[in-house]
Design a protein around this motif. Sequence first.
Motif, PDB file in Angstrom:
ATOM      1  N   GLY A  17     -14.146  -4.070  -0.664  1.00 39.22           N
ATOM      2  CA  GLY A  17     -14.173  -5.319  -1.419  1.00 39.22           C
ATOM      3  C   GLY A  17     -12.751  -5.840  -1.586  1.00 39.22           C
ATOM      4  N   ASP A  18     -12.639  -7.101  -1.970  1.00 38.64           N
ATOM      5  CA  ASP A  18     -11.308  -7.679  -2.134  1.00 38.64           C
ATOM      6  C   ASP A  18     -10.469  -6.914  -3.155  1.00 38.64           C
ATOM      7  OD1 ASP A  18     -11.806  -9.578  -0.212  1.00 38.64           O
ATOM      8  OD2 ASP A  18     -12.017 -11.253  -1.612  1.00 38.64           O
ATOM      9  N   GLY A  19     -11.086  -6.489  -4.244  1.00 36.38           N
ATOM     10  CA  GLY A  19     -10.357  -5.741  -5.263  1.00 36.38           C
ATOM     11  C   GLY A  19      -9.819  -4.425  -4.733  1.00 36.38           C
ATOM     12  N   GLU A  20     -10.651  -3.692  -4.023  1.00 42.98           N
ATOM     13  CA  GLU A  20     -10.217  -2.414  -3.444  1.00 42.98           C
ATOM     14  C   GLU A  20      -9.137  -2.636  -2.388  1.00 42.98           C
ATOM     15  OE1 GLU A  20     -12.176   1.615  -1.464  1.00 42.98           O
ATOM     16  OE2 GLU A  20     -13.429  -0.163  -1.774  1.00 42.98           O
ATOM     17  N   LEU A  21      -9.300  -3.675  -1.583  1.00 45.24           N
ATOM     18  CA  LEU A  21      -8.301  -3.986  -0.572  1.00 45.24           C
ATOM     19  C   LEU A  21      -6.973  -4.356  -1.224  1.00 45.24           C
ATOM     20  CD1 LEU A  21      -7.558  -4.276   2.371  1.00 45.24           C
ATOM     21  CD2 LEU A  21      -8.609  -6.558   2.362  1.00 45.24           C
ATOM     22  N   ARG A  22      -7.019  -5.123  -2.307  1.00 47.03           N
ATOM     23  CA  ARG A  22      -5.778  -5.478  -3.023  1.00 47.03           C
ATOM     24  C   ARG A  22      -5.073  -4.234  -3.560  1.00 47.03           C
ATOM     25  NH1 ARG A  22      -8.956 -10.028  -4.451  1.00 47.03           N
ATOM     26  NH2 ARG A  22      -7.989 -11.941  -3.706  1.00 47.03           N
ATOM     27  N   ILE A  23      -5.847  -3.270  -4.035  1.00 53.56           N
ATOM     28  CA  ILE A  23      -5.243  -2.021  -4.525  1.00 53.56           C
ATOM     29  C   ILE A  23      -4.522  -1.314  -3.382  1.00 53.56           C
ATOM     30  CG2 ILE A  23      -5.774   0.295  -5.382  1.00 53.56           C
ATOM     31  CD1 ILE A  23      -8.002  -1.067  -7.090  1.00 53.56           C
ATOM     32  N   HIS A  24      -5.163  -1.210  -2.229  1.00 53.79           N
ATOM     33  CA  HIS A  24      -4.526  -0.592  -1.060  1.00 53.79           C
ATOM     34  C   HIS A  24      -3.246  -1.349  -0.682  1.00 53.79           C
ATOM     35  CE1 HIS A  24      -7.389   2.500  -0.086  1.00 53.79           C
ATOM     36  NE2 HIS A  24      -8.397   1.642  -0.010  1.00 53.79           N
ATOM     37  N   ILE A  25      -3.322  -2.664  -0.717  1.00 53.09           N
ATOM     38  CA  ILE A  25      -2.162  -3.482  -0.367  1.00 53.09           C
ATOM     39  C   ILE A  25      -1.020  -3.221  -1.335  1.00 53.09           C
ATOM     40  CG2 ILE A  25      -1.283  -5.856  -0.279  1.00 53.09           C
ATOM     41  CD1 ILE A  25      -4.123  -6.629   0.837  1.00 53.09           C
ATOM     42  N   GLU A  26      -1.294  -3.258  -2.624  1.00 53.54           N
ATOM     43  CA  GLU A  26      -0.239  -3.062  -3.628  1.00 53.54           C
ATOM     44  C   GLU A  26       0.383  -1.670  -3.519  1.00 53.54           C
ATOM     45  OE1 GLU A  26       1.306  -5.198  -5.600  1.00 53.54           O
ATOM     46  OE2 GLU A  26       0.060  -6.736  -4.666  1.00 53.54           O
ATOM     47  N   GLU A  27      -0.448  -0.650  -3.349  1.00 52.06           N
ATOM     48  CA  GLU A  27       0.078   0.712  -3.200  1.00 52.06           C
ATOM     49  C   GLU A  27       0.937   0.824  -1.940  1.00 52.06           C
ATOM     50  OE1 GLU A  27      -3.435   3.138  -3.254  1.00 52.06           O
ATOM     51  OE2 GLU A  27      -3.535   3.144  -5.452  1.00 52.06           O
ATOM     52  N   SER A  28       0.484   0.206  -0.859  1.00 47.73           N
ATOM     53  CA  SER A  28       1.230   0.252   0.400  1.00 47.73           C
ATOM     54  C   SER A  28       2.556  -0.487   0.270  1.00 47.73           C
ATOM     55  CB  SER A  28       0.398  -0.354   1.533  1.00 47.73           C
ATOM     56  OG  SER A  28      -0.789   0.390   1.725  1.00 47.73           O
ATOM     57  N   ARG A  45       4.355  -5.736   8.795  1.00 50.29           N
ATOM     58  CA  ARG A  45       4.263  -4.699   9.838  1.00 50.29           C
ATOM     59  C   ARG A  45       3.810  -3.374   9.226  1.00 50.29           C
ATOM     60  NH1 ARG A  45       9.871  -4.344  12.174  1.00 50.29           N
ATOM     61  NH2 ARG A  45       8.974  -2.758  13.497  1.00 50.29           N
ATOM     62  N   PHE A  46       4.339  -3.024   8.068  1.00 47.12           N
ATOM     63  CA  PHE A  46       3.953  -1.782   7.416  1.00 47.12           C
ATOM     64  C   PHE A  46       2.474  -1.824   7.028  1.00 47.12           C
ATOM     65  CE2 PHE A  46       3.594   1.199   3.857  1.00 47.12           C
ATOM     66  CZ  PHE A  46       4.161   2.332   4.420  1.00 47.12           C
ATOM     67  N   LEU A  47       2.024  -2.940   6.463  1.00 53.90           N
ATOM     68  CA  LEU A  47       0.602  -3.069   6.114  1.00 53.90           C
ATOM     69  C   LEU A  47      -0.280  -2.991   7.353  1.00 53.90           C
ATOM     70  CD1 LEU A  47       0.590  -5.814   3.357  1.00 53.90           C
ATOM     71  CD2 LEU A  47      -0.040  -3.411   3.103  1.00 53.90           C
ATOM     72  N   ASN A  48       0.167  -3.576   8.450  1.00 60.44           N
ATOM     73  CA  ASN A  48      -0.607  -3.491   9.693  1.00 60.44           C
ATOM     74  C   ASN A  48      -0.767  -2.033  10.126  1.00 60.44           C
ATOM     75  OD1 ASN A  48      -0.740  -6.284   9.753  1.00 60.44           O
ATOM     76  ND2 ASN A  48       0.787  -6.508  11.363  1.00 60.44           N
ATOM     77  N   LEU A  49       0.307  -1.262  10.017  1.00 58.04           N
ATOM     78  CA  LEU A  49       0.230   0.161  10.356  1.00 58.04           C
ATOM     79  C   LEU A  49      -0.713   0.894   9.406  1.00 58.04           C
ATOM     80  CD1 LEU A  49       3.982   0.813  11.190  1.00 58.04           C
ATOM     81  CD2 LEU A  49       2.061   0.978  12.788  1.00 58.04           C
ATOM     82  N   CYS A  50      -0.637   0.560   8.122  1.00 58.34           N
ATOM     83  CA  CYS A  50      -1.540   1.187   7.152  1.00 58.34           C
ATOM     84  C   CYS A  50      -2.995   0.888   7.487  1.00 58.34           C
ATOM     85  CB  CYS A  50      -1.228   0.695   5.736  1.00 58.34           C
ATOM     86  SG  CYS A  50       0.308   1.328   5.031  1.00 58.34           S
ATOM     87  N   ALA A  51      -3.283  -0.366   7.798  1.00 53.00           N
ATOM     88  CA  ALA A  51      -4.662  -0.735   8.134  1.00 53.00           C
ATOM     89  C   ALA A  51      -5.116  -0.032   9.412  1.00 53.00           C
ATOM     90  CB  ALA A  51      -4.775  -2.255   8.286  1.00 53.00           C
ATOM     91  N   SER A  52      -4.217   0.114  10.361  1.00 53.90           N
ATOM     92  CA  SER A  52      -4.570   0.705  11.653  1.00 53.90           C
ATOM     93  C   SER A  52      -4.712   2.220  11.619  1.00 53.90           C
ATOM     94  CB  SER A  52      -3.502   0.360  12.697  1.00 53.90           C
ATOM     95  OG  SER A  52      -3.449  -1.014  12.912  1.00 53.90           O
ATOM     96  N   PHE A  53      -3.823   2.878  10.889  1.00 57.68           N
ATOM     97  CA  PHE A  53      -3.735   4.341  10.961  1.00 57.68           C
ATOM     98  C   PHE A  53      -4.129   5.048   9.669  1.00 57.68           C
ATOM     99  CE2 PHE A  53      -0.872   2.723  14.199  1.00 57.68           C
ATOM    100  CZ  PHE A  53      -1.347   3.403  15.305  1.00 57.68           C
ATOM    101  N   GLY A  54      -4.529   4.292   8.669  1.00 56.89           N
ATOM    102  CA  GLY A  54      -4.928   4.873   7.386  1.00 56.89           C
ATOM    103  C   GLY A  54      -3.963   4.443   6.296  1.00 56.89           C
ATOM    104  N   TRP A  55      -4.503   4.162   5.138  1.00 58.53           N
ATOM    105  CA  TRP A  55      -3.708   3.574   4.058  1.00 58.53           C
ATOM    106  C   TRP A  55      -2.537   4.452   3.636  1.00 58.53           C
ATOM    107  CZ3 TRP A  55      -3.958  -1.287   3.708  1.00 58.53           C
ATOM    108  CH2 TRP A  55      -5.142  -1.945   4.072  1.00 58.53           C
TER     109      TRP A  55
END
Length: 110
Positions: A17-28, A45-55
């Motif tokens: 969900g958007d809320g969970e995704l925002r949490i991942h984004i903020e932590e990353s 670029r860092f967020l792209n790597l997180c999304a691709s390879f795990g948060w």
Amino acid sequence: MVTHLRSHFPREVDGLGDGELRIHIEESLTRARGYGLTSTQDTIRFLNLCASFGWHFDQEPSRPWVGEYLHDAEIALPSERLSRVSRRCLRDLKTESNNRKARAALGGAA
């Protein structure tokens, strides 16, 4: 960033969900700043790597080199350290793909 990740990494963020995704984004982003990554380009670029390879790809025991690369004091620019991580991740993906193809060609499990 939610829109960016949903647009460019739909499979990777599917089910969040958007809320969970925002949490991942903020932590990353917090971790990215800890590595000295502050430019918009580097944080994306860092967020792209997180999304691709795990948060938490940068903290996984199976990839200790990521943190080592991102903290490498011999490379002055955080952006260059991130580029080094990106190159290695892409190289590892290519190796994994080639290994799968070779196993399949030899009659093994893909």
